[in-house]
Motif scaffolding. Structure first.
Motif, short mmCIF file in Angstrom:
data_model
loop_
_atom_site.label_atom_id
_atom_site.label_comp_id
_atom_site.label_asym_id
_atom_site.label_seq_id
_atom_site.Cartn_x
_atom_site.Cartn_y
_atom_site.Cartn_z
N LYS A 53 18.64 -8.05 -8.22
CA LYS A 53 19.79 -7.67 -9.03
C LYS A 53 19.49 -7.87 -10.52
N LYS A 54 18.73 -8.91 -10.84
CA LYS A 54 18.36 -9.15 -12.23
C LYS A 54 17.41 -8.06 -12.74
N ILE A 55 16.49 -7.61 -11.87
CA ILE A 55 15.61 -6.50 -12.24
C ILE A 55 16.45 -5.27 -12.53
N GLY A 56 17.38 -4.98 -11.63
CA GLY A 56 18.40 -3.98 -11.89
C GLY A 56 18.05 -2.53 -11.61
N ARG A 57 16.80 -2.20 -11.53
CA ARG A 57 16.42 -0.79 -11.35
C ARG A 57 15.51 -0.67 -10.12
N TYR A 58 15.92 0.13 -9.18
CA TYR A 58 15.08 0.36 -8.00
C TYR A 58 15.63 1.55 -7.21
N GLU B 230 0.83 -1.21 0.00
CA GLU B 230 0.00 0.00 0.00
C GLU B 230 0.86 1.26 0.00
N GLU B 231 1.92 1.26 0.82
CA GLU B 231 2.77 2.45 0.88
C GLU B 231 3.51 2.66 -0.44
N ALA B 232 3.92 1.57 -1.07
CA ALA B 232 4.60 1.68 -2.36
C ALA B 232 3.67 2.27 -3.41
N ILE B 233 2.42 1.84 -3.42
CA ILE B 233 1.46 2.35 -4.39
C ILE B 233 1.17 3.83 -4.11
N ALA C 296 -4.01 -6.08 -8.77
CA ALA C 296 -5.34 -5.48 -8.70
C ALA C 296 -5.35 -4.25 -7.80
N MET C 297 -4.50 -4.23 -6.78
CA MET C 297 -4.42 -3.07 -5.88
C MET C 297 -3.73 -1.89 -6.54
N GLY C 298 -2.89 -2.16 -7.56
CA GLY C 298 -2.24 -1.05 -8.24
C GLY C 298 -0.79 -1.25 -8.61
N ALA C 299 -0.22 -2.42 -8.31
CA ALA C 299 1.15 -2.71 -8.73
C ALA C 299 1.20 -2.82 -10.25
N GLY D 278 5.14 9.34 -8.95
CA GLY D 278 5.27 8.74 -10.27
C GLY D 278 6.20 7.54 -10.21
N GLY D 279 6.29 6.81 -11.32
CA GLY D 279 7.17 5.65 -11.36
C GLY D 279 6.40 4.35 -11.45
N THR D 280 7.00 3.26 -10.98
CA THR D 280 6.39 1.94 -11.07
C THR D 280 6.58 1.18 -9.76
#
Length: 262
Positions: free
Chosen positions: A106-111, A43-46, A75-78, A53-55
């Protein structure tokens, strides 16, 4: 802002069963939910995505049925969902679990920020979030109850203590673990549910996609081994004291003195 949320699908705590031979949870036929603290993290991330903005990318390690928890998160917004599911990951303790998650991140790479719940209700160890931060060499704040300020470089948060809270400034990227006081998770909307099941996808990664983690995952790579699981034997029947408060206290004191407790 690119945010990753690690969440776990857990069995209903009223129906937890253990395989006495393997020491692992029996999940077949047991109702499952998103771990409550992880839902606060989500919830806090959303909310931050809506503000900055962002993902938001949700990631979970578990059996194929954990996809339903990820669908709920979508469904919550991710925006994106990744399920780490492979027999090679089975039986992992917190160290192996956090290391597997770290290799996936690490594979995702962006955060810019990684959220976890403070602990899972099926294990109550509160170890995966801090261990994840160590594997990724990131600063961490546990038991986050409020985000006061956040931008692309730093965050100022309130960290819950037993008798109050402390205000901490942390450089991003960082790992934050959430407590229930952080927010009240939203309910998915009808359109969100439709998109989660008809439009958005859950990517499934196995050991083939995490080749860098080979030999470091699952039961065989877990330094914690469960020797035995059992239900404690009943030691005796309880005794209910009746009467007035004064009579009850006097009876209790007498009983404790006779048992040499007092």
């Amino acid at each position: 802002m690119q945010i990753i949320v690690c969440l776990k699908q857990v069995p209903n705590t009223n129906e937890v069963k253990f395989d006495t031979k393997t020491g692992t949870l029996v999940r077949d036929g047991v109702a499952s939910i998103i771990n409550p603290d992880d839902k606060n993290a989500l919830e806090e991330a959303i909310r931050l995505k809506e503000l900055k903005g962002g993902t938001v990318t949700v990631i979970s390690m578990g059996p194929p049925q954990a996809e339903y928890a990820l669908r709920e998160a979508l469904a919550m917004g991710a925006d994106e969902a990744i399920l780490l599911s492979d027999w090679a990951f089975a039986g992992a303790d917190t160290w192996a679990t956090s290391l597997t998650l770290a290799h996936a991140i690490k594979k995702i790479g962006r955060y810019d920020l990684i959220f976890c719940g403070k602990q899972a209700i099926d294990g109550d160890t509160a170890q995966v979030g801090p261990e994840l931060a160590e594997h990724l060499d990131l600063p961490q704040v546990t038991y986050v109850k409020k985000i006061i300020y956040i931008d692309n470089d730093k965050a100022v948060v309130e960290r819950a203590l037993e008798d109050g809270y402390e205000v901490i400034e942390v450089t991003l990227p960082a790992v934050l673990t959430a407590v229930k006081e952080l927010n009240i998770p939203r309910y998915p909307t009808t359109s969100g549910i439709m998109d989660a099941f008809n439009v958005k996808k859950v990517s499934v990664w196995g050991i083939a996609q995490l080749a860098s983690a080979a030999g470091l995952v699952g039961l065989n790579a877990s330094p914690t081994q469960v020797k035995r699981t059992f239900s404690p034997a009943v030691k005796g029947n309880g005794e209910l004291l009746t009467g007035s408060v004064k009579e009850t206290v006097q009876t209790l004191l007498k009983e404790l003195q006779e048992k040499h407790v007092l």
